[in-house]
Write a protein that holds these residues in place. Structure first.
Motif, PDB file in Angstrom:
ATOM      1  N   PRO A   1     -49.310   0.816  15.657  1.00 36.13           N
ATOM      2  CA  PRO A   1     -47.658  -0.524  16.083  1.00 36.13           C
ATOM      3  C   PRO A   1     -46.864   0.689  17.367  1.00 36.13           C
ATOM      4  O   PRO A   1     -45.942  -0.365  18.104  1.00 36.13           O
ATOM      5  N   ASP A   2     -47.041   1.993  17.173  1.00 38.91           N
ATOM      6  CA  ASP A   2     -46.664   2.545  17.347  1.00 38.91           C
ATOM      7  C   ASP A   2     -46.681   2.241  19.875  1.00 38.91           C
ATOM      8  O   ASP A   2     -45.462   2.416  20.123  1.00 38.91           O
ATOM      9  N   LEU A   3     -47.712   2.000  19.915  1.00 40.22           N
ATOM     10  CA  LEU A   3     -48.186   1.381  21.262  1.00 40.22           C
ATOM     11  C   LEU A   3     -47.731   0.368  21.247  1.00 40.22           C
ATOM     12  O   LEU A   3     -46.962   0.402  22.470  1.00 40.22           O
ATOM     13  N   GLU A   4     -47.181  -0.705  20.597  1.00 39.48           N
ATOM     14  CA  GLU A   4     -47.062  -1.651  21.539  1.00 39.48           C
ATOM     15  C   GLU A   4     -45.685  -1.819  20.918  1.00 39.48           C
ATOM     16  O   GLU A   4     -44.911  -2.517  22.222  1.00 39.48           O
ATOM     17  N   HIS A   5     -44.533  -0.600  20.559  1.00 43.44           N
ATOM     18  CA  HIS A   5     -42.977  -0.444  20.322  1.00 43.44           C
ATOM     19  C   HIS A   5     -43.317   0.289  21.734  1.00 43.44           C
ATOM     20  O   HIS A   5     -42.078  -0.491  22.195  1.00 43.44           O
ATOM     21  N   PHE A   6     -44.318   1.095  22.462  1.00 49.73           N
ATOM     22  CA  PHE A   6     -43.723   1.641  23.308  1.00 49.73           C
ATOM     23  C   PHE A   6     -44.593   0.503  24.651  1.00 49.73           C
ATOM     24  O   PHE A   6     -43.251   0.626  25.783  1.00 49.73           O
ATOM     25  N   THR A   7     -44.796  -0.025  24.535  1.00 50.19           N
ATOM     26  CA  THR A   7     -45.648  -1.524  25.198  1.00 50.19           C
ATOM     27  C   THR A   7     -44.508  -1.902  25.615  1.00 50.19           C
ATOM     28  O   THR A   7     -43.500  -2.149  27.003  1.00 50.19           O
ATOM     29  N   ILE A   8     -43.973  -2.500  24.863  1.00 52.74           N
ATOM     30  CA  ILE A   8     -42.549  -3.282  24.995  1.00 52.74           C
ATOM     31  C   ILE A   8     -41.503  -3.639  25.265  1.00 52.74           C
ATOM     32  O   ILE A   8     -40.816  -3.689  26.942  1.00 52.74           O
TER      33      ILE A   8
END
Length: 234
Positions: free
Chosen positions: A149-156
Motif C-alpha cells: 500500500p505504501d508503494l501506491e501512496h508514494f506513486t500517486i
C-alpha cells in the motif's frame, strides 16, 4: 570507458527523431541525455548539452529563453528519470549538466510550487497516472496497492503528483519519453511497455515514440548495459 558520446554518434541519435519546426520541441536530446544517465555514463550529458546548444544557435532568432528552456527540459527530465534510475545517477547526471551549462542559463529557484496542498498534489498525480495508463490505470494502481500500500501512496502522490505532473517545462509526452529512456537502460521491459503505450496516450506520435525507444536502446548497447530481456516495441 571509452568516449562513446562522439559527434558522429550524437548525429546518429539526432537523426532518429522526427524533425520539428522548433528545435527545442525535438526530444532527441532529452531522451539521449536520460539514456546516458541511466546507463551510468554521465559524461555523455555534458556533450549532448553543448551539441544541442550549438545546434540551437544555428536557428534564426534563438534567444536566451530558448536556450534556458532546452537546459530546463534536460534538467527536469533527468530529475523525473531518477524515480526509475535512482538518486545517485541523477546527482552525477545533473552535476555533468550543471558544469556544462553557461551561468546565464542556470536556474536558482525550484520549478515546483512547494506551497500546494496535499489534495492538489494528489489530484494532479491521479490525473497524470490516469492519463498515462488509460483504461489499464485501475488495474495497475490496484496492483501497486496490493503488493505494498505504501508503494501506491508514494506513486500517486509523490512520483506522479509532485514530480511527474509538472508539465510547464517537460510536457506529458516528454515525461513519458524520460521514463521510457530510463526504463530501457535499466532493463525493465514490463514497465517500458507500459510507458511506450503511455507516451501515445500523452500525445506522442508512434514515430516519435519509436525514435525514443531506439535512441535509448542504442545508447544502452553502446554503454555496455547488460540487457537480459528483449526490449518491447510498439
Amino acid at each position: 570507458m571509452a568516449d562513446i558520446a562522439t559527434p558522429e554518434f550524437l548525429n546518429e541519435l539526432k537523426s532518429l527523431y522526427p524533425a520539428t519546426a522548433n528545435y527545442v520541441d525535438g526530444a532527441w536530446f532529452l531522451a539521449a541525455g536520460i539514456a546516458f544517465s541511466s546507463s551510468n555514463y554521465p559524461e555523455g550529458i555534458s556533450r549532448i548539452l553543448r551539441y544541442a546548444l550549438e545546434d540551437l544557435d544555428k536557428c534564426p532568432g534563438t534567444s536566451d529563453e530558448d536556450r534556458r528552456l532546452l537546459v530546463r527540459k534536460m534538467r527536469d527530465g533527468i530529475f523525473k528519470s531518477g524515480l526509475i534510475t535512482g538518486i545517485p545517477k541523477v546527482i552525477n547526471a545533473l552535476v555533468s549538466l550543471y558544469q556544462a551549462t553557461p551561468e546565464v542559463l542556470r536556474d536558482t529557484e525550484p520549478l515546483r510550487d512547494s506551497s500546494r496542498s496535499r489534495e492538489e498534489v494528489s489530484a494532479a498525480g491521479q490525473a497524470f497516472f490516469d492519463s498515462t495508463y488509460g483504461d489499464t490505470a485501475g488495474k495497475v494502481q490496484s496492483l501497486l496497492k496490493t503488493i505494498y500500500p505504501d508503494l501506491e501512496h508514494f506513486t500517486i502522490k509523490l512520483t506522479y503528483g509532485y514530480v511527474c505532473a509538472l508539465s510547464e517545462v517537460t510536457s506529458a509526452k516528454e515525461t513519458s519519453f524520460a521514463l521510457i529512456s530510463s526504463l530501457i537502460a535499466n532493463d525493465t521491459p514490463r514497465q517500458a511497455e507500459w510507458h511506450l503505450r503511455g507516451a501515445l496516450r500523452n500525445g506522442a506520435t508512434l514515430e516519435e515514440t519509436r525514435a525514443v525507444r531506439e535512441i535509448a536502446l542504442r545508447i544502452a548497447i553502446k554503454a555496455g548495459v547488460p540487457l537480459n530481456h528483449e526490449v518491447p516495441n510498439i
